[in-house]
Design an enzyme around this catalytic site. Structure first.
Site, PDB file in Angstrom:
ATOM      1  N   LEU A  19       0.814  -1.209   0.000  1.00  7.59           N
ATOM      2  CA  LEU A  19       0.000   0.000   0.000  1.00  7.59           C
ATOM      3  C   LEU A  19       0.849   1.261   0.000  1.00  7.59           C
ATOM      4  O   LEU A  19       0.548   2.221  -0.717  1.00  7.59           O
ATOM      5  CB  LEU A  19      -0.930   0.004   1.221  1.00  7.59           C
ATOM      6  N   ASP A  38      11.006   3.730   4.365  1.00  7.70           N
ATOM      7  CA  ASP A  38      10.853   2.305   4.609  1.00  7.70           C
ATOM      8  C   ASP A  38      12.090   1.805   5.322  1.00  7.70           C
ATOM      9  O   ASP A  38      13.219   2.088   4.906  1.00  7.70           O
ATOM     10  CB  ASP A  38      10.651   1.522   3.311  1.00  7.70           C
ATOM     11  N   ASP A  73      13.880   4.550  11.378  1.00  4.63           N
ATOM     12  CA  ASP A  73      12.844   3.845  12.133  1.00  4.63           C
ATOM     13  C   ASP A  73      11.883   4.877  12.705  1.00  4.63           C
ATOM     14  O   ASP A  73      12.201   5.572  13.669  1.00  4.63           O
ATOM     15  CB  ASP A  73      13.489   3.026  13.245  1.00  4.63           C
ATOM     16  N   ILE A  74      10.682   4.982  12.133  1.00  2.00           N
ATOM     17  CA  ILE A  74       9.752   6.039  12.530  1.00  2.00           C
ATOM     18  C   ILE A  74       9.075   5.738  13.875  1.00  2.00           C
ATOM     19  O   ILE A  74       8.327   6.578  14.378  1.00  2.00           O
ATOM     20  CB  ILE A  74       8.703   6.302  11.428  1.00  2.00           C
ATOM     21  N   ASN A 100       1.707   4.704   7.391  1.00  2.00           N
ATOM     22  CA  ASN A 100       1.311   3.428   6.795  1.00  2.00           C
ATOM     23  C   ASN A 100       2.147   2.243   7.278  1.00  2.00           C
ATOM     24  O   ASN A 100       1.727   1.096   7.135  1.00  2.00           O
ATOM     25  CB  ASN A 100       1.409   3.558   5.264  1.00  2.00           C
ATOM     26  N   TYR A 171      -2.375  -6.746  16.700  1.00  2.00           N
ATOM     27  CA  TYR A 171      -2.619  -5.886  15.539  1.00  2.00           C
ATOM     28  C   TYR A 171      -3.962  -5.162  15.659  1.00  2.00           C
ATOM     29  O   TYR A 171      -4.060  -3.959  15.394  1.00  2.00           O
ATOM     30  CB  TYR A 171      -2.580  -6.755  14.285  1.00  2.00           C
ATOM     31  N   LYS A 175      -4.436  -1.114  15.827  1.00  2.00           N
ATOM     32  CA  LYS A 175      -5.193  -0.422  14.784  1.00  2.00           C
ATOM     33  C   LYS A 175      -6.427   0.281  15.354  1.00  2.00           C
ATOM     34  O   LYS A 175      -6.857   1.316  14.819  1.00  2.00           O
ATOM     35  CB  LYS A 175      -5.597  -1.402  13.685  1.00  2.00           C
ATOM     36  N   THR A 205      -1.354  -7.256   0.093  1.00  2.00           N
ATOM     37  CA  THR A 205      -0.009  -6.811   0.466  1.00  2.00           C
ATOM     38  C   THR A 205       0.740  -8.005   1.035  1.00  2.00           C
ATOM     39  O   THR A 205       0.177  -9.110   1.164  1.00  2.00           O
ATOM     40  CB  THR A 205      -0.064  -5.700   1.533  1.00  2.00           C
TER      41      THR A 205
END
Length: 302
Positions: A19, A38, A73-74, A100, A171, A175, A205
């Site tokens: 995505l 990334d 690394d965000i 994302n 997860y 989310k 994905t």
């Protein structure tokens, strides 16, 4: 292409594949200059050998667009800050942030260990918060200096975050947290010219093509409903100035379908103005449940 993002600077996290890659390419096709983030890790978060961000940058440049790679690394303060810094130092501004990035470590709850919980919550939830925080700090400074931006943040939730998914407790919780973060950020940042929305996409994905292999397989012919490129037009619109006035909303998007999610709303209610006994509370609860609609099932529930 319509050019609705002409001149805008857009940062997309987790944009090396799936995505995120589709979003980065779509923004670039609409005239945006893109910071392609990334970390280059596998499905479980372990380091990979190549640099997918660099490959996407090459794709964008080959098509005549402008892009720069970011490998930080965000989910760390320095990585998130350097993402925003890369946009400002390379292009002089930042207009849109698309959060994302993520990976999976699926287990049934009784088999899910603490490290697997922490790793998924860290990248999905903290990995949304930190880039949002640093981008918002920049836009707040701009607004206070009299340069109110038309800034946009697009967060990525999931159907798992809205309804839950069997085998994905970590997860799903992360989310769901993204949705709550989106609502709070939309309320807090509106005064600075920042709109914040979220999508709950369904697409093929690396994370879904194995977990939901049957439903994610590409068709032999006709419209490929699970192609990630189907999700990107809504993301591009939300990230553009054309989406003025739209904030604090969650959109479910899959194939050619877009749904505005209603979220939690108060249903049947009863107030007696006094404390109930446990038995009375139970009787009231059962009466109200009889008046309420049935909840949608958790994904993967039989």
């Amino acid at each position: 292409m319509t050019g609705i993002c002409e001149g805008r600077v857009v940062a997309v996290t987790g944009a090396g594949r799936g995505l995120g890659r589709a979003h980065a390419l779509a923004f670039a096709a609409e005239g945006a200059r893109v910071v392609v983030n990334d970390l280059g890790v596998g499905l479980d978060g372990t380091p990979a050998a190549d640099s997918p961000a660099a490959h996407v940058v090459e794709e964008i440049r080959a098509r005549g667009g402008e892009a720069v790679a970011h490998g930080g690394d965000i989910a760390t303060t320095e990585g998130a800050a350097s993402l925003i810094r890369t946009a400002l130092e390379t292009y002089g501004s930042l207009d849109t942030l698309v959060n994302n990035a993520g990976f999976l470590r699926d287990r049934m709850l009784v088999n899910l260990d603490e490290e697997e919980w922490d790793a998924v919550v860290r990248v999905h939830l903290k990995g949304h918060f930190l880039p949002l925080k640093h981008a918002a700090a920049h836009w707040r400074a701009e607004a206070k200096a009299g340069r109110v931006p038309a800034a946009r943040i697009v967060n990525t939730s999931s159907g798992a975050g809205l309804l839950g998914a069997v085998g994905q407790g970590n997860y799903s919780a992360a989310k769901a947290g993204v949705v709550a973060l989106t609502l709070v950020a939309a309320a807090e940042l509106a005064r600075y010219g920042v709109q914040v929305n979220a999508i709950a996409p369904a697409a093929r994905t690396r994370m879904t093509e194995q977990t939901f292999a049957a439903s994610m397989a590409p068709p032999q012919a006709g419209f490929d409903a699970m192609a990630p490129e189907n999700v990107s037009p809504l993301v591009v619109w939300l990230g553009s100035a054309e989406s003025a006035g739209v904030t604090g909303r969650v959109f479910e998007t899959e194939g050619g379908r877009i749904t505005v999610m209603d979220g939690w709303r108060r249903g049947p209610s009863a107030d007696r103005g006094a404390r109930r006994t446990p038995q009375e509370a139970g009787e009231t609860a059962r009466k109200l449940l009889g008046e309420a609609g049935e909840p949608l099932p958790v994904y993967g529930a039989s």
